[in-house]
Scaffold this motif. Sequence first.
Motif, mmCIF file in Angstrom:
data_model
loop_
_atom_site.group_PDB
_atom_site.id
_atom_site.type_symbol
_atom_site.label_atom_id
_atom_site.label_comp_id
_atom_site.label_asym_id
_atom_site.label_seq_id
_atom_site.Cartn_x
_atom_site.Cartn_y
_atom_site.Cartn_z
ATOM 1 N N ARG A 50 86.439 -61.933 -102.794
ATOM 2 C CA ARG A 50 86.773 -61.513 -101.431
ATOM 3 C C ARG A 50 87.881 -62.391 -100.858
ATOM 4 O O ARG A 50 88.806 -61.910 -100.220
ATOM 5 C CB ARG A 50 85.526 -61.586 -100.544
ATOM 6 C CG ARG A 50 85.757 -61.101 -99.125
ATOM 7 C CD ARG A 50 84.451 -61.070 -98.344
ATOM 8 N NE ARG A 50 83.903 -62.402 -98.186
ATOM 9 C CZ ARG A 50 84.286 -63.256 -97.220
ATOM 10 N NH1 ARG A 50 85.213 -62.905 -96.355
ATOM 11 N NH2 ARG A 50 83.747 -64.449 -97.136
ATOM 12 N N ASP A 74 91.367 -61.557 -101.794
ATOM 13 C CA ASP A 74 91.991 -60.399 -101.165
ATOM 14 C C ASP A 74 93.104 -60.864 -100.238
ATOM 15 O O ASP A 74 92.920 -61.816 -99.465
ATOM 16 C CB ASP A 74 90.970 -59.599 -100.357
ATOM 17 C CG ASP A 74 90.042 -58.789 -101.240
ATOM 18 O OD1 ASP A 74 90.369 -58.601 -102.420
ATOM 19 O OD2 ASP A 74 88.989 -58.352 -100.729
ATOM 20 N N LEU A 75 94.229 -60.185 -100.293
ATOM 21 C CA LEU A 75 95.380 -60.590 -99.499
ATOM 22 C C LEU A 75 95.078 -60.575 -98.004
ATOM 23 O O LEU A 75 95.515 -61.466 -97.264
ATOM 24 C CB LEU A 75 96.569 -59.680 -99.815
ATOM 25 C CG LEU A 75 97.897 -60.031 -99.127
ATOM 26 C CD1 LEU A 75 98.295 -61.471 -99.405
ATOM 27 C CD2 LEU A 75 98.984 -59.066 -99.598
ATOM 28 N N SER A 76 94.334 -59.584 -97.549
ATOM 29 C CA SER A 76 94.024 -59.506 -96.115
ATOM 30 C C SER A 76 93.204 -60.710 -95.663
ATOM 31 O O SER A 76 93.426 -61.252 -94.569
ATOM 32 C CB SER A 76 93.272 -58.207 -95.801
ATOM 33 O OG SER A 76 92.043 -58.157 -96.488
ATOM 34 N N GLU A 77 92.269 -61.155 -96.494
ATOM 35 C CA GLU A 77 91.459 -62.327 -96.155
ATOM 36 C C GLU A 77 92.296 -63.597 -96.192
ATOM 37 O O GLU A 77 92.153 -64.480 -95.346
ATOM 38 C CB GLU A 77 90.277 -62.447 -97.124
ATOM 39 C CG GLU A 77 89.208 -61.402 -96.930
ATOM 40 C CD GLU A 77 88.488 -61.551 -95.592
ATOM 41 O OE1 GLU A 77 88.308 -62.698 -95.142
ATOM 42 O OE2 GLU A 77 88.130 -60.526 -94.995
ATOM 43 N N TYR A 89 102.479 -56.135 -92.152
ATOM 44 C CA TYR A 89 101.053 -56.255 -91.825
ATOM 45 C C TYR A 89 100.843 -56.890 -90.456
ATOM 46 O O TYR A 89 100.093 -56.366 -89.619
ATOM 47 C CB TYR A 89 100.359 -57.095 -92.899
ATOM 48 C CG TYR A 89 98.912 -57.387 -92.585
ATOM 49 C CD1 TYR A 89 97.949 -56.379 -92.675
ATOM 50 C CD2 TYR A 89 98.494 -58.666 -92.219
ATOM 51 C CE1 TYR A 89 96.615 -56.638 -92.407
ATOM 52 C CE2 TYR A 89 97.169 -58.932 -91.941
ATOM 53 C CZ TYR A 89 96.222 -57.921 -92.037
ATOM 54 O OH TYR A 89 94.906 -58.178 -91.761
ATOM 55 N N ARG A 130 94.498 -52.143 -95.209
ATOM 56 C CA ARG A 130 94.041 -53.385 -95.834
ATOM 57 C C ARG A 130 93.625 -53.149 -97.278
ATOM 58 O O ARG A 130 93.893 -53.983 -98.153
ATOM 59 C CB ARG A 130 92.886 -53.983 -95.030
ATOM 60 C CG ARG A 130 93.297 -54.516 -93.656
ATOM 61 C CD ARG A 130 92.146 -55.275 -93.014
ATOM 62 N NE ARG A 130 92.514 -55.774 -91.693
ATOM 63 C CZ ARG A 130 92.151 -55.215 -90.555
ATOM 64 N NH1 ARG A 130 91.399 -54.120 -90.566
ATOM 65 N NH2 ARG A 130 92.532 -55.732 -89.402
ATOM 66 N N ALA A 131 92.962 -52.023 -97.522
ATOM 67 C CA ALA A 131 92.542 -51.705 -98.887
ATOM 68 C C ALA A 131 93.762 -51.520 -99.790
ATOM 69 O O ALA A 131 93.782 -52.009 -100.937
ATOM 70 C CB ALA A 131 91.683 -50.438 -98.888
ATOM 71 N N MET A 181 96.681 -52.825 -99.320
ATOM 72 C CA MET A 181 97.305 -54.134 -99.445
ATOM 73 C C MET A 181 96.557 -55.003 -100.454
ATOM 74 O O MET A 181 97.173 -55.679 -101.291
ATOM 75 C CB MET A 181 97.324 -54.818 -98.072
ATOM 76 C CG MET A 181 98.085 -56.123 -98.042
ATOM 77 S SD MET A 181 98.316 -56.686 -96.354
ATOM 78 C CE MET A 181 96.629 -56.886 -95.844
ATOM 79 N N ASN A 182 95.225 -54.965 -100.400
ATOM 80 C CA ASN A 182 94.429 -55.757 -101.338
ATOM 81 C C ASN A 182 94.549 -55.265 -102.765
ATOM 82 O O ASN A 182 94.291 -56.015 -103.717
ATOM 83 C CB ASN A 182 92.955 -55.741 -100.907
ATOM 84 C CG ASN A 182 92.728 -56.486 -99.599
ATOM 85 O OD1 ASN A 182 93.499 -57.369 -99.233
ATOM 86 N ND2 ASN A 182 91.671 -56.129 -98.892
ATOM 87 N N ALA A 183 94.929 -53.995 -102.925
ATOM 88 C CA ALA A 183 95.057 -53.409 -104.259
ATOM 89 C C ALA A 183 96.430 -53.646 -104.889
ATOM 90 O O ALA A 183 96.659 -53.277 -106.048
ATOM 91 C CB ALA A 183 94.774 -51.909 -104.194
ATOM 92 N N LYS A 230 100.712 -64.121 -103.558
ATOM 93 C CA LYS A 230 99.881 -63.998 -102.362
ATOM 94 C C LYS A 230 100.029 -65.221 -101.461
ATOM 95 O O LYS A 230 100.102 -65.108 -100.229
ATOM 96 C CB LYS A 230 98.414 -63.815 -102.753
ATOM 97 C CG LYS A 230 98.115 -62.478 -103.419
ATOM 98 C CD LYS A 230 96.646 -62.376 -103.795
ATOM 99 C CE LYS A 230 96.343 -61.054 -104.473
ATOM 100 N NZ LYS A 230 94.913 -60.937 -104.856
#
Length: 316
Positions: A29, A32-35, A154, A203-204, A206-208, A216
């Motif tokens: 988690r 993940d880029l968003s996190e 973003y 976000r999904a 972006m995380n993919a 990152k």
Amino acid sequence: MSVEVETSEGVDESEKKNSGALGKENQMRMADLSELLKEGTKEAHDRAENTQFVKDFLKGNIKKELFKLATTALYFTYSALEEEMERNKDHPAFAPLYFPMELHRKEALTKDMEYFFGENWEEQVQCPKAAKKYVERIHYIGQNEPELLVAHAYTRYMGDLSGGQVLKKVAQRALKLPSTGEGTQFYLFENVDNAQQFKQLYRARMNALDLNMKTKERIVEEANKAFEYNIQIFNELDQAGSTLARETLEDGFPVHDGKGDMRKCPFYAGEQDKGALEGNSCPFRTAMAVLKKPSLQFILATGMALAAGLLAWYYM
């Protein structure tokens, strides 16, 4: 005794497995880029959101002239961002995040500019110096390091879909703008039915993105740079305000603006008590004179525009 030990060991082993699984899940988690962006920009965001601009905006302390100039700064910023997004719409590190119909703001900002300045608005405005550095950075990233473009997209668009809606209501109320949206088209996303669901999709996506950890980390660093640009602009604003205030005093403006009972002016009363009134200028009069300076207006515009973005982050 041995049975108790075996049972204890069995429990310990089970707990270790569960702990390991949870740790792996948390690790994934946090990868993940968003996190990473959320955690990695927290300090810079906290420093930036505590500026006076953000606090004033929340309170509705914004004048129409400043809002017009803020819209100008936003227009140039998004023009640059969307030009580079168009350039890189097929780049593998950005293509999944290309949503021109849903997100692009230049067309909406053009309508706002026409509302505030009239049909010949392009002849009346120019990119403020304070915004120019950020615009130049966006162009540099788009043309040289497009894998970092996501940092700017973003932070801008997700904020617009969040706190931007709060700012729209504040602006309409404070400036008495039409409830039908004239002057605030920037905040209207006609092709996004559910902002929360769209943000989850973004976000999904972006995380993919197929990015290694090093890339990152560079994206998080770039997002922090965006916040630093904001903070630098606010500092420049403070310095320019102080300089122009001194220039105003040197111009010999009257002590008061001449309206109402001068004896009720807090500055007048306080200075009179100290016997120091002579030679001093009322801050109200000074502020009004300073705000008439075109150079400061553009700096204030930039500051207010970036404050909007920072406030949007606060409500994400």
